[in-house]
Design a protein around this motif. Structure first.
Motif, short mmCIF file in Angstrom:
data_model
loop_
_atom_site.label_atom_id
_atom_site.label_comp_id
_atom_site.label_asym_id
_atom_site.label_seq_id
_atom_site.Cartn_x
_atom_site.Cartn_y
_atom_site.Cartn_z
N LEU A 445 0.83 -1.21 0.00
CA LEU A 445 0.00 0.00 0.00
C LEU A 445 0.86 1.26 0.00
CD1 LEU A 445 -2.85 -1.05 2.47
CD2 LEU A 445 -3.19 -0.23 0.14
N THR A 446 2.15 1.13 0.32
CA THR A 446 3.01 2.32 0.38
C THR A 446 4.14 2.31 -0.65
OG1 THR A 446 4.28 1.25 2.13
CG2 THR A 446 2.59 2.80 2.83
N SER A 447 4.19 1.31 -1.50
CA SER A 447 5.26 1.30 -2.50
C SER A 447 4.88 0.49 -3.73
CB SER A 447 6.53 0.69 -1.90
OG SER A 447 7.49 0.47 -2.92
N PRO A 448 5.27 0.98 -4.93
CA PRO A 448 5.13 0.13 -6.12
C PRO A 448 6.13 -1.02 -6.05
CG PRO A 448 6.03 2.28 -6.73
CD PRO A 448 5.79 2.31 -5.24
N ASN A 449 6.20 -1.82 -7.09
CA ASN A 449 7.04 -3.02 -7.10
C ASN A 449 8.50 -2.73 -6.79
OD1 ASN A 449 5.25 -5.03 -7.70
ND2 ASN A 449 5.57 -4.96 -9.91
N ASP A 450 9.11 -3.61 -6.01
CA ASP A 450 10.56 -3.71 -5.90
C ASP A 450 10.91 -5.18 -5.94
OD1 ASP A 450 12.08 -1.24 -5.74
OD2 ASP A 450 10.81 -0.75 -4.02
N ALA A 535 -10.32 -8.15 -3.80
CA ALA A 535 -10.05 -7.72 -2.43
C ALA A 535 -9.19 -6.46 -2.45
CB ALA A 535 -9.34 -8.81 -1.63
N TRP A 536 -9.37 -5.64 -1.42
CA TRP A 536 -8.40 -4.59 -1.14
C TRP A 536 -7.23 -5.28 -0.45
CZ3 TRP A 536 -9.09 -0.28 -3.57
CH2 TRP A 536 -10.38 0.21 -3.82
N GLU A 537 -6.07 -5.23 -1.09
CA GLU A 537 -4.92 -5.94 -0.55
C GLU A 537 -3.80 -4.96 -0.25
OE1 GLU A 537 -4.97 -8.62 -3.84
OE2 GLU A 537 -5.53 -10.33 -2.59
N ASP A 538 -2.80 -5.45 0.46
CA ASP A 538 -1.61 -4.64 0.77
C ASP A 538 -0.79 -4.57 -0.52
OD1 ASP A 538 0.48 -3.31 1.91
OD2 ASP A 538 1.20 -5.01 3.10
N GLN A 539 -1.28 -3.76 -1.44
CA GLN A 539 -0.76 -3.78 -2.80
C GLN A 539 -0.84 -2.38 -3.38
OE1 GLN A 539 -3.07 -6.25 -5.51
NE2 GLN A 539 -1.23 -6.69 -6.66
N TRP A 540 0.14 -2.04 -4.22
CA TRP A 540 0.15 -0.75 -4.88
C TRP A 540 -0.85 -0.76 -6.02
CZ3 TRP A 540 1.85 3.64 -3.25
CH2 TRP A 540 2.03 4.71 -4.12
N SER A 541 -1.52 0.36 -6.26
CA SER A 541 -2.39 0.46 -7.42
C SER A 541 -2.16 1.80 -8.09
CB SER A 541 -3.86 0.33 -7.02
OG SER A 541 -4.67 0.67 -8.13
N THR A 542 -2.17 1.79 -9.43
CA THR A 542 -2.03 3.04 -10.16
C THR A 542 -3.39 3.63 -10.49
OG1 THR A 542 -1.90 1.78 -12.20
CG2 THR A 542 0.18 2.40 -11.18
N ARG A 543 -4.46 2.95 -10.10
CA ARG A 543 -5.79 3.47 -10.44
C ARG A 543 -6.65 3.76 -9.21
NH1 ARG A 543 -8.60 0.08 -12.81
NH2 ARG A 543 -7.25 -1.69 -12.48
N TRP A 544 -6.78 2.81 -8.32
CA TRP A 544 -7.54 3.04 -7.09
C TRP A 544 -6.55 2.90 -5.95
CZ3 TRP A 544 -12.65 4.39 -6.42
CH2 TRP A 544 -13.43 4.43 -7.59
#
Ligand SMILES: *[C@@H]1O[C@H](CO)[C@@H](O)[C@H](O)[C@H]1NC(C)=O
Ligand SMILES: *[C@@H]1O[C@H](CO)[C@@H](O)[C@H](O)[C@H]1NC(C)=O
Length: 752
Positions: A445-450, A535-544
């Motif tokens: 939720l706080t970072s795109p892919n690494d 699901a809303w996941e602990d994941q980065w999103s570029t849209r929502w």
């Protein structure tokens, strides 16, 4: 239908890393846009604003070379000033502190490893009719003793050209000296004739498309005369190191009616190559495509010397992620039981190619494995799976092959319960390396892919997994500089009792500057996800991206109500035939929980937004003032207005038939859809609503958005319609994304 990030979801309103987006939209410059604006985003050095989101690097998935000392990562970055997407690949050392090397790709393209020190780069060449894909070899120098440890000593060398510009999804079989890839061909299956047929099709004299069967259109495309197929072509390396591509392109699926990758989202995860064979998934060619999800697994000789042979039992539904073991003696894939269902529980199936025995591995595990990968010695199988709003990497030992094929082998305990190797974020691209290492990519939720490497797996004892502490090292920090001063907030889990006494999960993100106990003052937004099986996941999103909402000053909540994935199959299945039922009990109870526990939130400044099923939810809330949310404004993006009509107008008919328990004209089904059709409750609509729709959305056609807008206008309810003529179910173009955020936050701002 299935997403690259592994969401097995039809009506989805959120996604992981968006694919690379088209550039050069016909939009005015930012300054010109600003002139007509009557609203501006909250912006400062510490606020992560929609402008930052649009311009932030978008890293893809890391891919290690064979020896496992370098990883290749595609990254794209959009510049608002230049109106251009900049694409690069980064070469990242796995075992040294040498800085990653960026290789800018001026014309974009697709990159993959040709060998341990050579990157293959396929890129468009030529213009118009003459455009083809050309393959180049970039040799990489990596020597930690040298002053410039990592570099490109030579200019790229041309390896060869493909007959078309649409070749993609490259996978090399070094042992067989062939490159396997996908491309689109006409009915004759001949890749070399594809362009000639394209020209004839374009010059057919009219613009009609004519259909005798589904799909006539799918996702965002009217289906034309070409379909995807897999090809192999010789690719050899001379003793002097020169690579060359052959000119014989063998269509491995010719004459079978199989199409791979499976459209619209399939890619390299739809097939795998060994030293001798290709294993792939394809929709069952005997079944009408829009009404069935059944996909079979086939194996075919890598040179196309034999016809494909089916490995699945024939009794399954969809299949995904076929892979070979390194030894080539086993194949594995994930399999759903029921044809027609796409959010059914996935299970791992292993096929022993020597013994011709097929057996199910995770029959009793209440999660859905996604991407699979065998360890290098073939003794373990790694996979990702959603688990309580995270996507984790798991591992299981591969059991001895049973005497005969079975979907429920009698397995000792250590083969039954997968061991989680990660606990946070959203992992993808798990790739076993030598010496007990595993490469994977992860966002949060706080970072795109690494890209990360996990070490010490040689010490993992699957009989006593608790004794193993994974040693995880982060190899890249693609967005660290850009995010350094930004107040990104961690999502906090909250749990409450929902419908039928079930424990329901949600995320809350406090706006930056939030202080516990302060006088009530924060507006609140509820985000509702699509799917509904997502699901809303602990994941980065570029849209929502929930952090965007929090950073615009909203206390942000994202609940995972009944129907959500990663909480067990019963919870996912419980939304079937109950779209307007239990999920709204959950949302309302979650809402109460927040208002009760966070007096800093102002319930008189509450808003909600959702896309797809989340947009259905917005339209459903409009018609049910008795829910008592008290929202001051709503946003519906590509949402369902009429469930009744949706059963006929959507592209993937199987989805409707599954969700509502039958065909749309059956009396029982008609009764349920009428009960849960937002259109039947328009007489109650009164909350100001913004309606957004993409005209190329063939999942939920734009008439759903237009219908909702007309309902609001005829009722005199403050409303606005925003149409994106060039967007599908998702807003992908960066400048459209900015406009989307502008309209959403402007709308909320007017009412709270
Ligand atoms: C495909 O198979 C047919 C026979 O079924 C054959 O006539 C044709 O040449 C093949 N085409 C290609 C491109 O392999
Ligand atoms: C309108 O909402 C009321 C509750 O406020 C509900 O009882 C009724 O069924 C709804 N009717 C229509 C036609 O929308």
């Amino acid at each position: 239908m299935r997403f690259p990030a592994g969401f097995p979801i039809t009506l989805i309103g959120l996604a992981a890393q968006a694919p690379l987006s088209p550039t050069n939209p016909p939009e005015p410059a930012p300054a010109a846009m600003a002139a007509q604006q009557d609203f501006t985003f909250k912006d400062s050095a510490s606020i992560f604003s929609p402008l930052n989101l649009v311009e932030l690097s978008r890293p893809g998935t890391g891919q290690a070379n064979g020896v496992g000392d370098l990883a290749l990562v595609p990254v794209s970055r959009y510049s608002l000033k230049d109106k251009k997407d900049y694409k690069s690949i980064f070469i990242v050392p796995i075992e040294s502190t040498v800085q990653p090397l960026e290789i800018p790709l001026a014309s974009g393209g697709e990159a993959f490893w040709l060998d341990d020190r050579t990157v293959g780069h396929a890129v468009d060449q030529g213009e118009g009719k003459d455009k083809v894909k050309a393959l180049y070899a970039h040799s990489v120098k990596f020597d930690t003793d040298s002053p410039i440890a990592l570099g490109l000593p030579d200019s790229p060398k041309l390896v060869g050209k493909f007959p078309t510009a649409t070749a993609g999804n490259f996978k090399l079989s070094a042992e067989a000296n062939v490159l396997v890839f996908s491309d689109y061909v006409h009915a004759d299956g001949d890749l070399k004739k594809a362009k000639e047929h394209d020209e004839a099709w374009e010059n057919r004299g009219d613009s009609a498309f004519v259909y005798d069967e589904t799909f006539e259109r799918h996702w965002d495309t009217w289906v034309g005369p070409k379909r995807s197929s897999l090809f192999s072509v010789p690719l050899t390396r001379a003793p002097d190191g020169t690579w060359s591509l052959g000119s014989e392109f063998t269509n491995l699926l010719n004459g079978t009616g199989h199409h791979c990758p499976v459209e619209p989202f399939g890619g390299t995860e739809d097939f795998d190559v060994s030293a001798t064979h290709v294993v792939y998934t394809a929709k069952d060619p005997k079944l009408p495509a829009a009404m069935h999800t059944k996909q079979n697994i086939y194996i075919v000789d890598v040179h196309g010397q034999s016809k494909p042979r089916e490995l699945t039992s024939g009794k399954q539904g969809a299949t995904h992620s076929p892979v070979f073991s390194v030894q080539g003696d086993r194949a594995a894939w994930t399999e759903l039981d029921k044809d027609g269902a796409e959010a059914d529980r996935a299970k791992i199936v292993i096929y022993d190619l020597k013994k011709d025995v097929r057996y199910t591995l995770t029959q009793h595990w209440d999660r859905s494995p996604e991407a699979l990968a065998f360890s290098q010695d073939g003794k373990l199988i790694y996979f990702t799976a959603g688990d309580i709003a995270r996507i984790k990497v798991f591992v299981l030992p591969v059991p001895p092959t049973p005497a005969e094929s079975t979907t429920d082998p009698d397995l000792p305990a250590e083969y039954r319960t997968p061991v989680a190797l990660t606990s946070s974020g959203a992992a993808s691209g798990a790739q076993p390396l030598s010496a007990g290492r595993l490469l994977f990519t992860r966002s949060s939720l706080t970072s795109p892919n690494d890209v990360f490497v996990l070490r010490g797996l040689e010490h993992l004892d699957v009989r006593a997994p608790a004794t193993f502490t994974p040693d995880v090292q982060q190899l890249t920090r693609f967005a660290a500089d850009a995010l350094e001063e930004k107040s990104l907030v961690e999502g906090e889990d909250f749990w409450f009792e929902g419908a039928e006494g079930k424990r329901v999960h949600g995320w809350l993100l406090k706006p930056p500057g939030f202080k516990e106990g302060e006088k009530k003052k924060w507006p609140i937004v509820m985000l509702i996800h699509g799917g509904p099986q997502g699901a809303w996941e602990d994941q980065w999103s570029t849209r929502w991206n929930p952090n965007i909402f929090a950073n615009q000053g909203y206390f942000t909540i994202a609940i995972n109500p009944t129907g959500s994935t990663s909480f067990g199959q019963e919870f996912t299945d419980a939304i079937t035939e109950d779209w307007g039922g239990k999920p709204f009990v959950d949302l309302r109870k979650g809402w109460d929980y927040i208002l009760e526990h966070y007096p800093e939130v102002d319930p008189d400044r509450a808003v909600a937004a959702g896309a797809s099923y989340g947009g259905y939810a917005i339209n459903w809330i409009q018609g049910h003032p008795e829910f008592g949310f008290g929202f001051k404004a709503l946003v519906c993006h590509d949402g369902v207005f009429s469930t009744t009509y949706n059963g006929y107008s959507t592209d993937e008919l199987f989805f409707f038939n599954h969700e509502w328990g039958g065909l749309p004209w059956e009396p029982k089904v008609k009764a349920i859809i009428a009960k849960f059709d937002p259109m039947n409750f328009v007489s109650n609509w009164s909350t100001p609503q913004l309606v957004i729709h993409g005209s190329k959305d063939y999942r939920l056609p734009e008439t759903d958005g237009i219908g909702a807008f007309h309902a609001l206008q005829e009722r005199g309810v403050p409303s606005r319609l925003v149409i994106f003529p060039d967007e599908n179910h998702w807003v992908l173009n960066p400048r459209n994304s900015l406009k989307w955020h502008y309209e959403v936050f402007r709308w909320f701002d007017k009412f709270v």
